[in-house]
Every structure is written in C-alpha cells, then in structure tokens.
Design an enzyme around this catalytic site. Structure first.
Site, PDB file in Angstrom:
ATOM      1  N   LYS A 128       0.854  -1.199   0.000  1.00 34.73           N
ATOM      2  CA  LYS A 128       0.000   0.000   0.000  1.00 34.73           C
ATOM      3  C   LYS A 128       0.893   1.254   0.000  1.00 34.73           C
ATOM      4  O   LYS A 128       1.959   1.232  -0.598  1.00 34.73           O
ATOM      5  CB  LYS A 128      -0.959  -0.022   1.181  1.00 34.73           C
ATOM      6  CG  LYS A 128      -1.697  -1.356   1.299  1.00 34.73           C
ATOM      7  CD  LYS A 128      -2.847  -1.306   2.248  1.00 34.73           C
ATOM      8  CE  LYS A 128      -3.361  -2.721   2.459  1.00 34.73           C
ATOM      9  NZ  LYS A 128      -4.703  -2.746   3.005  1.00 34.73           N
TER      10      LYS A 128
ATOM     11  N   SER B  54      -6.312  -9.827   6.403  1.00 32.62           N
ATOM     12  CA  SER B  54      -5.755 -10.158   7.719  1.00 32.62           C
ATOM     13  C   SER B  54      -5.024 -11.503   7.724  1.00 32.62           C
ATOM     14  O   SER B  54      -5.111 -12.256   8.697  1.00 32.62           O
ATOM     15  CB  SER B  54      -6.841 -10.102   8.802  1.00 32.62           C
ATOM     16  OG  SER B  54      -7.352  -8.775   8.905  1.00 32.62           O
TER      17      SER B  54
ATOM     18  N   GLU C 103     -10.902 -10.901  -1.572  1.00 34.69           N
ATOM     19  CA  GLU C 103     -10.600 -10.100  -0.388  1.00 34.69           C
ATOM     20  C   GLU C 103     -11.887  -9.505   0.173  1.00 34.69           C
ATOM     21  O   GLU C 103     -12.318  -8.421  -0.266  1.00 34.69           O
ATOM     22  CB  GLU C 103      -9.639  -8.964  -0.757  1.00 34.69           C
ATOM     23  CG  GLU C 103      -8.300  -9.434  -1.257  1.00 34.69           C
ATOM     24  CD  GLU C 103      -7.213  -8.425  -0.907  1.00 34.69           C
ATOM     25  OE1 GLU C 103      -6.229  -8.830  -0.291  1.00 34.69           O
ATOM     26  OE2 GLU C 103      -7.369  -7.237  -1.237  1.00 34.69           O
TER      27      GLU C 103
ATOM     28  N   HIS D 172      -8.152  -3.227  -6.344  1.00 38.20           N
ATOM     29  CA  HIS D 172      -8.122  -3.413  -4.885  1.00 38.20           C
ATOM     30  C   HIS D 172      -9.306  -2.661  -4.272  1.00 38.20           C
ATOM     31  O   HIS D 172      -9.704  -1.606  -4.772  1.00 38.20           O
ATOM     32  CB  HIS D 172      -6.795  -2.894  -4.320  1.00 38.20           C
ATOM     33  CG  HIS D 172      -6.600  -3.262  -2.887  1.00 38.20           C
ATOM     34  ND1 HIS D 172      -7.179  -2.548  -1.863  1.00 38.20           N
ATOM     35  CD2 HIS D 172      -5.912  -4.272  -2.308  1.00 38.20           C
ATOM     36  CE1 HIS D 172      -6.849  -3.110  -0.710  1.00 38.20           C
ATOM     37  NE2 HIS D 172      -6.087  -4.155  -0.958  1.00 38.20           N
TER      38      HIS D 172
ATOM     39  N   GLU E 255      -9.528  -0.758  -1.872  1.00 37.79           N
ATOM     40  CA  GLU E 255      -9.250   0.649  -1.543  1.00 37.79           C
ATOM     41  C   GLU E 255      -9.333   1.522  -2.798  1.00 37.79           C
ATOM     42  O   GLU E 255      -9.766   2.675  -2.739  1.00 37.79           O
ATOM     43  CB  GLU E 255      -7.878   0.756  -0.858  1.00 37.79           C
ATOM     44  CG  GLU E 255      -7.949   0.196   0.564  1.00 37.79           C
ATOM     45  CD  GLU E 255      -6.675  -0.432   1.086  1.00 37.79           C
ATOM     46  OE1 GLU E 255      -5.589  -0.192   0.529  1.00 37.79           O
ATOM     47  OE2 GLU E 255      -6.771  -1.199   2.073  1.00 37.79           O
TER      48      GLU E 255
HETATM   49  C1  PEP Z   1      -4.775  -6.001   1.360  1.00 39.91           C
HETATM   50  O1  PEP Z   1      -4.523  -4.826   1.467  1.00 39.91           O
HETATM   51  O2  PEP Z   1      -4.907  -6.497   0.230  1.00 39.91           O
HETATM   52  C2  PEP Z   1      -4.902  -6.795   2.572  1.00 39.91           C
HETATM   53  C3  PEP Z   1      -5.363  -8.011   2.470  1.00 39.91           C
HETATM   54  O3  PEP Z   1      -4.560  -6.199   3.762  1.00 39.91           O
HETATM   55  P1  PEP Z   1      -4.370  -6.914   5.192  1.00 39.91           P
HETATM   56  O4  PEP Z   1      -3.545  -8.158   4.960  1.00 39.91           O
HETATM   57  O5  PEP Z   1      -3.649  -5.896   6.020  1.00 39.91           O
HETATM   58  O6  PEP Z   1      -5.717  -7.244   5.695  1.00 39.91           O
END
Ligand code: PEP
Length: 266
Positions: A23, A224, A178, A106, A108
């Site tokens: 990120k 996570s 995700e 993603h 975000e």
């Molecule tokens: C991500 O940003 O794709 C992600 C899975 O973040 P995290 O592992 O911190 O949950």
C-alpha cells in the site's frame, strides 16, 4: 500440489503465489532497507511464487535488489492507456520490464478512487495486452455479507471485472478474494468463507471461459493474513496462496510464504 478442483476439468498444476501489497508504505530508501532484511530468506524458498508490490516510486529501488533473484515485482495499480494526458497515472508500458504483476481493483481503489468493474476490466485487458499479469481483487463489503448479498456482489464483480480476457492465457490471471471487512481489521474470513468464495469465482469463470481454461487460474485469499493463519488458507484446494497487506511490511511475510509452501507440499 494438485491443481484439480471441483470445477476444473483438467488436472493443471498451479504454482502457489503469495503477494505483498505494501500500500502507501515504504519510499525508496525504506523499501531497500526492508528488502535487504528479508531478501535472502525470501529467495531461498522454492515452489511458491513470491511477489513484492511496493508503491510505484519504490519499484526501481526494489528491482535493483531483487533482479538477481526469482522474487517477482508487482505494481499496485496502473492506467489502461499506454501514454498521454493522464496526470498522475502510470502506464503498462512504464511498468513493463520492471514488474511482472499488477494489482488491479483493490477494494481501496474501488472505495476511495471510484474504480468500477468496467474500469478494472479495461485495466485487466490492457495488462494482458502488455504481458503484465493482473492480480484482480474482488470482495464484498460487510453490509453485503450481513444482507446475504455476498454471492450477488462477487458474481457482479467477476463478470464485470474479468470479462473478455484471452481464455488461452488465463494461467496468467490471479484473482484475489478479499472480503472488505477482513482487510486490515485483524478479523480474517473463515476458511469456509474463503473456500466458498474461491469455488464461486472458479464456477463463474468456468461459465465465462470454459472449465479447462479456468483450471489454470490462481485464486488467492486476502484479508488479515498472518503467519498464524496463512497455512489454513493455503491448505484449501481452490486457494493458491494469499494477498497480504499489513503483514507484508514485516519479516513475518517470509513466514507466511513458508507456511504456504508447507501447506501445499512444495
Ligand atoms: C490487502 O490490502 O490487500 C490486505 C489483504 O490487507 P491486510 O492483509 O492488512 O488485511
């Protein structure tokens, strides 16, 4: 390692893949410091593709270090056009030669920058056209899950973001499941959630491209992921590894990959 799954007609061996999405962390100097810390251990693991996805400004600094190894690089985003008046954007031509992968769509990017399935799809098709391997992210929000809409949301995202790709090259595609509520929250999905979503993604792609083409697609779980749970997700037959955010900024990332290799028996 078996590539066969309930929705795959061909027994294809898929190479597990773990990618670290840094990120907006680690500029060039910090990136080099971190990569120097983990590179020997990362390079020593075989049987799992290892991909680092630093911010665009740090790609070259990291590539300088990873070049002699088989550790791969990915960008976190790109625009679909090759060049032109698109202030602030990065093109596939600029990434080619530095990166092998690019993360697209993603959550975000979807939530904060308004990326739609249609835009993600244009980017994915452009990535294929420029021989960059897309890691396309899909996943439901918490309110979708609570309202029983997970399947509908994933279906829309897969059909919209992954349309019109070259069927014969789907071995170059990675789909990251995700769930948005699991990203950065410390609350990972259950392995059953991940298995169900991966099976759904494969079934939808099989409808779009045929069962044989889809046998080669790799599906990651993301949300996570830590060294403590990476092995459980990687043990699922339809899951080929993970997309890791927070834990990819620490040496724990290497342990996640070791756990993945162990779970897949590679
Ligand atoms: C991500 O940003 O794709 C992600 C899975 O973040 P995290 O592992 O911190 O949950």
């Amino acid at each position: 390692m078996s590539g066969a799954s309930g929705t795959s007609g061909t027994d294809v061996r898929r190479v597990p893949i773990v990618a670290g999405n840094w990120k907006m962390n680690y500029g060039p100097a910090e990136a080099q410091t971190f990569v120097k810390q983990i590179l020997d251990d990362l390079a020593a693991i075989s049987g799992v593709e290892r991909v680092l996805c630093p911010p665009a400004i740090s790609l070259l600094a990291v590539e300088n270090l990873t070049r002699p190894t088989d550790v791969k690089l990915g960008a976190q985003n790109m625009y679909f056009e090759e060049k032109g008046a698109y202030t602030g954007e990065i093109s596939p031509l600029m990434l080619k030669g530095i990166c092998q992968y690019v993360i697209l769509g993603h959550s975000e990017r979807r939530a904060y920058f308004g990326e739609t399935d249609e835009l993600v799809n244009r980017k994915a098709r452009s990535a294929f056209a420029h021989n960059l391997r897309p890691i396309v992210c899909v996943g439901e929000q918490l309110e979708d899950r609570d309202a029983g809409r997970t399947e509908r949301v994933l279906t829309e995202q897969v059909r919209g973001s992954l349309a019109n790709l070259p069927a014969e090259r789907l071995g170059e595609l990675v789909v990251a499941y995700e769930p948005v509520w699991a990203i950065g929250t410390g609350r990972a999905a259950t392995t059953q959630d991940a298995a169900d979503a991966a099976a759904l993604i494969r079934a939808l792609l099989a409808e779009m491209y045929g069962v044989d083409a889809v046998a080669a697609v790799r599906v990651q779980y993301g949300g996570s992921v830590t060294a403590a749970n990476a092995g459980e997700f990687a043990a699922l037959p339809d899951v080929d590894g993970s997309l890791v955010g927070g834990a990819s900024l620490k040496p724990e990332f290497v342990e996640i990959i070791r756990q993945t290799a162990q779970a897949k028996g590679v």
